[in-house]
Design a protein around this motif. Structure first.
Motif: not given
Length: 350
Positions: A82, A85-86, A164, A166-167, A169, A187, A191, A194, A198
């Motif tokens: 948590e 960050l990306y 991924g 976590r990103y 929506p 979408e 993941h 993503y 990251a």
């Protein structure tokens, strides 16, 4: 069974014999769990003693990780991820240490002996899911005699494989990807990309760990996502099997299923989407019917799974429900399905 005074009861005990009224009508049937309000009613009728079943090892679960350890690892993984960050984040390196602790816990607790493990059906977040996939994949890899450095990479990859998510929506909890809108499904299928983007510049992560993050949803028959490579490494295949199994029972990108349904899914796609040898080794140690499951047998009788049978993940020890007028003890109603070859579980009861 044993005779107990009413004032000794606290609730939760199992009635071993029917309680009859003065007109010989059944007030409470044998096999019922005594609630506090039942106890109060019995007492108000002037009944001073009842027969209850002696406690058996009904919670004889064998877990891959002790609950306390699982909670500890969950909290560590959640805290670290948590804060990510990306972008490049050295704190993620602590997950490598956590992966080693999980490997050592699996080795220490289970010593890779021939046990059948109860996997919990549950709703969970991606952090608990990642820890569970890590422990499942670690044991699978160890049983496949994969070298320790590769096992470490598999474990680290499992802890990071769904970063991924976590990103995203969109809501993917208890939802089958095929039931999502076209936009949501597209979408969701991004993941792994993503997550890979990251992490791709993290120099402490091996190439295998990064491949696990990117390819864990790829399949042997090229029906996975997001890239559909011509071939998927066996180490990634281990993660894929453990990941889809745990996703199904905790509801990440799937409608939540029972363990036996996830097992049947793996059997159905064994040799198609997943390597046969990986599925076979995985299913050797996963209990099809976890301890506490309520089941219906092919002879029409109902019961509760008490414990697993070594070497037989689909033939546990079961305590049958007491039938009306049955005055036998709880021990008399225990059957080991490995000894009763004509009896099998027909279905799991909700």
């Amino acid at each position: 069974m044993k005779l107990c005074k009413i004032q000794e009861l606290t609730g939760g005990e199992i009635l071993a014999k029917d309680i009859l009224t003065s007109e010989l009508k059944v007030l409470l049937s044998a096999g019922i769990v005594l609630r506090p309000e039942y106890i109060a009613k019995i007492n108000s009728l002037g009944i001073t003693e009842v027969y209850i079943e002696e406690k058996l090892e009904e919670k004889n679960e064998v877990l891959l990780l002790k609950t306390s350890l699982e909670n500890e690892f969950h909290d560590k993984v959640k805290h670290i991820m948590e804060r990510h960050l990306y972008s490049k984040n050295k704190e993620l390196m602590k997950l490598s240490e956590t992966a080693d602790h999980i490997i050592m816990s699996v080795l220490e607790e289970n010593r890779i002996v021939e046990k059948i493990y109860d996997i919990k059906e549950r709703s969970s977040d991606i952090y608990e899911h990642s820890v569970n996939v890590c422990s499942l994949a670690t044991l699978t890899a160890l049983r496949m005699k994969i070298d320790k450095s590769t096992v470490h990479d598999i474990a680290a990859g499992c802890l990071l494989h769904d970063i991924g998510l976590r990103y995203l929506p969109i809501n993917y909890v208890n939802r089958n990807v095929h039931e999502m809108t076209e936009t949501e499904a597209a979408e969701y299928r991004k993941h792994p990309v993503y997550g890979y983007v990251a992490l791709k510049d993290e120099d402490w992560i091996s190439g295998l760990v990064k491949q696990i993050v990117l390819y864990h949803h790829e399949r042997k028959d090229r029906n996975g996502f997001p890239i559909r490579p011509a071939e998927v490494r066996k180490e990634i295949g281990i993660v894929s099997v453990c990941d889809v199994f745990d996703e199904m029972i905790c509801g990440i990108g799937y409608r939540r299923e029972k363990v036996y349904q996830a097992v049947e899914y793996l059997k159905a796609y064994r040799g198609v989407s997943f390597d046969s040898d990986i599925v076979d080794i995985f299913l050797e140690f996963v209990a099809v019917y976890p301890v506490g499951s309520k089941v219906l047998l092919n002879n029409g009788k109902r019961g509760t799974v008490l414990k697993q049978s070594k070497g037989f993940p689909d033939r546990p020890v079961i305590r049958l429900e007491a039938s009306q007028g049955d005055n036998g003890s709880a021990e008399d109603r225990i059957i080991d399905l490995t000894q009763k070859t004509s009896i099998f579980v027909e279905k799991v009861l909700e």
